[in-house]
Write a protein that holds these residues in place. Structure first.
Motif, mmCIF file in Angstrom:
data_model
loop_
_atom_site.group_PDB
_atom_site.id
_atom_site.type_symbol
_atom_site.label_atom_id
_atom_site.label_comp_id
_atom_site.label_asym_id
_atom_site.label_seq_id
_atom_site.Cartn_x
_atom_site.Cartn_y
_atom_site.Cartn_z
ATOM 1 N N PRO A 63 53.066 -35.425 58.849
ATOM 2 C CA PRO A 63 52.293 -34.480 59.365
ATOM 3 C C PRO A 63 50.901 -34.739 58.389
ATOM 4 N N MET A 64 50.062 -34.176 59.083
ATOM 5 C CA MET A 64 48.501 -34.282 58.734
ATOM 6 C C MET A 64 47.682 -32.951 58.526
ATOM 7 N N SER A 65 47.211 -32.734 57.656
ATOM 8 C CA SER A 65 46.396 -31.545 57.455
ATOM 9 C C SER A 65 45.300 -31.897 56.893
ATOM 10 N N ILE A 66 44.223 -31.389 57.654
ATOM 11 C CA ILE A 66 42.747 -31.733 57.312
ATOM 12 C C ILE A 66 42.030 -30.322 57.590
ATOM 13 N N ASN A 67 41.327 -29.853 56.403
ATOM 14 C CA ASN A 67 40.712 -28.566 56.307
ATOM 15 C C ASN A 67 41.865 -27.505 56.757
ATOM 16 N N TYR A 68 41.366 -26.736 57.896
ATOM 17 C CA TYR A 68 42.215 -25.845 58.486
ATOM 18 C C TYR A 68 43.281 -26.327 59.615
ATOM 19 N N TYR A 69 42.893 -27.324 59.984
ATOM 20 C CA TYR A 69 43.876 -27.930 60.859
ATOM 21 C C TYR A 69 45.267 -28.700 60.514
ATOM 22 N N THR A 70 46.413 -28.386 61.146
ATOM 23 C CA THR A 70 47.580 -28.816 60.731
ATOM 24 C C THR A 70 48.332 -29.510 61.981
ATOM 25 N N PHE A 71 48.563 -30.718 61.959
ATOM 26 C CA PHE A 71 49.173 -31.392 63.009
ATOM 27 C C PHE A 71 50.574 -31.772 62.601
ATOM 28 N N ILE A 72 51.609 -31.231 63.029
ATOM 29 C CA ILE A 72 52.975 -31.578 62.719
ATOM 30 C C ILE A 72 53.419 -32.820 63.611
ATOM 31 N N LEU A 73 53.431 -34.049 62.869
ATOM 32 C CA LEU A 73 53.862 -35.301 63.455
ATOM 33 C C LEU A 73 55.337 -35.472 62.704
ATOM 34 N N PRO A 74 56.283 -35.315 63.737
ATOM 35 C CA PRO A 74 57.413 -34.927 62.877
ATOM 36 C C PRO A 74 58.415 -36.145 62.395
ATOM 37 N N VAL A 75 57.845 -36.920 61.717
ATOM 38 C CA VAL A 75 58.950 -38.084 61.206
ATOM 39 C C VAL A 75 59.257 -37.885 59.959
ATOM 40 N N ALA A 76 58.432 -38.140 58.756
ATOM 41 C CA ALA A 76 58.857 -38.016 57.646
ATOM 42 C C ALA A 76 58.816 -36.617 57.152
ATOM 43 N N ALA A 77 58.135 -35.881 57.444
ATOM 44 C CA ALA A 77 58.205 -34.320 57.111
ATOM 45 C C ALA A 77 59.382 -33.466 57.782
ATOM 46 N N ALA A 78 59.757 -33.826 58.961
ATOM 47 C CA ALA A 78 60.911 -33.084 59.500
ATOM 48 C C ALA A 78 62.118 -33.534 58.867
ATOM 49 N N CYS A 79 62.095 -34.886 58.527
ATOM 50 C CA CYS A 79 63.164 -35.474 57.977
ATOM 51 C C CYS A 79 63.427 -34.824 56.689
ATOM 52 N N ALA A 80 62.222 -34.608 55.804
ATOM 53 C CA ALA A 80 62.316 -34.049 54.545
ATOM 54 C C ALA A 80 62.718 -32.645 54.598
ATOM 55 N N LEU A 81 62.299 -31.784 55.669
ATOM 56 C CA LEU A 81 62.577 -30.443 55.772
ATOM 57 C C LEU A 81 64.151 -30.665 55.958
ATOM 58 N N ALA A 82 64.585 -31.205 56.992
ATOM 59 C CA ALA A 82 66.052 -31.121 57.165
ATOM 60 C C ALA A 82 67.008 -31.332 56.150
ATOM 61 N N ALA A 83 66.651 -32.332 55.257
ATOM 62 C CA ALA A 83 67.489 -32.672 53.964
ATOM 63 C C ALA A 83 67.310 -31.695 52.792
ATOM 64 N N TYR A 84 66.045 -31.087 52.853
ATOM 65 C CA TYR A 84 65.789 -29.973 51.991
ATOM 66 C C TYR A 84 66.745 -28.682 52.068
ATOM 67 N N LYS A 85 66.893 -28.503 53.409
ATOM 68 C CA LYS A 85 67.572 -27.033 53.743
ATOM 69 C C LYS A 85 68.961 -27.467 53.644
ATOM 70 N N LEU A 86 69.487 -28.724 54.254
ATOM 71 C CA LEU A 86 70.738 -29.092 54.329
ATOM 72 C C LEU A 86 71.469 -29.564 53.186
ATOM 73 N N ARG A 87 70.698 -29.870 52.002
ATOM 74 C CA ARG A 87 70.925 -30.432 50.772
ATOM 75 C C ARG A 87 71.753 -31.693 50.933
ATOM 76 N N ARG A 88 71.676 -32.450 51.920
ATOM 77 C CA ARG A 88 72.264 -33.785 52.064
ATOM 78 C C ARG A 88 71.342 -34.708 52.793
ATOM 79 N N PRO A 89 71.626 -36.088 52.479
ATOM 80 C CA PRO A 89 70.840 -37.138 53.295
ATOM 81 C C PRO A 89 70.670 -36.837 54.535
ATOM 82 N N VAL A 90 69.103 -37.257 55.119
ATOM 83 C CA VAL A 90 68.702 -37.112 56.347
ATOM 84 C C VAL A 90 68.163 -38.329 56.995
#
Length: 203
Positions: A63-90
């Motif tokens: 995902p990329m965040s510049i100033n007040y604009y946030t664009f969720i581009l879902p590869v690494a961040a989505a994977c990290a969020l899923a792993a964080y919530k599930l507490r298992r490798p994703v």
């Protein structure tokens, strides 16, 4: 060429180990730490040789965040969020068709350029002014670096007094992205066109 991929493994002490195919692992670390609201030192990003990213793995892999604009581009961040919530490798793997849409659909930034040039009777250029409109597409992506790279590539020649007005334009087209020297190709092209234009006046 490897498509957009990520593997995130939760580690002890609320840490995350991220294997990302991004060209900018330091940004992946920063953005994932903000996404998960954990300190940056709790996010370890490992990037093997990317090889052949050509800009497509600079921004689209995170995902990329510049100033007040946030664009969720879902590869690494989505994977990290899923792993964080599930507490298992994703692991996330984007197939080739989706990868080409995600990373390749943006392509280079189209530009409309008008220029005024001053030169002496023997052809020495003394001044150049450019009015540049850059089609950034529907979202910002890497568009903020394009003017910097564009002007930098013009400086291969001594144009004397150089001035420019550059406007990034939001349009209803797909977003434009990094692609093999973003902005520099367009700047080099216009620099060569200007030199050729001056040369042709002395035929």
């Amino acid at each position: 060429m490897e498509s957009q991929t990520a593997l995130v493994v939760p580690d002890e002490d609320n840490c995350m180990v991220v294997y990302s195919s991004s060209q900018v692992p330091e940004s992946v670390q920063s953005i994932i730490s903000r996404c998960l609201n954990i300190p940056e030192h709790n996010v370890r990003v490992i990037t093997r040789r990317v090889g052949g990213g050509f800009g497509g793995k600079a921004i689209k892999a995170m995902p990329m965040s510049i100033n007040y604009y946030t664009f969720i581009l879902p590869v690494a961040a989505a994977c990290a969020l899923a792993a964080y919530k599930l507490r298992r490798p994703v692991r996330t793997y984007v197939n080739r068709k989706t990868d080409m849409i995600l990373a390749g659909a943006g392509r280079r930034h189209p530009m409309k350029i008008n220029y005024t040039i001053g030169f002496k009777s023997k052809g020495k250029i003394t001044a150049l002014h450019l009015d540049v409109l850059i089609n950034a597409g529907m979202s910002i992506d890497v568009s903020l670096i394009i003017p910097w790279n564009f002007v930098g590539s013009l400086k291969k020649y001594n144009f004397g007094a150089l001035s420019f007005d550059i406007i990034l334009c939001k349009t209803n087209n797909s977003c434009k992205s990094a692609m093999r020297a973003p902005g520099e190709v367009q700047g080099s092209y216009i620099a060569e066109a200007i030199i050729e234009h001056v040369r042709l006046t002395f035929r």
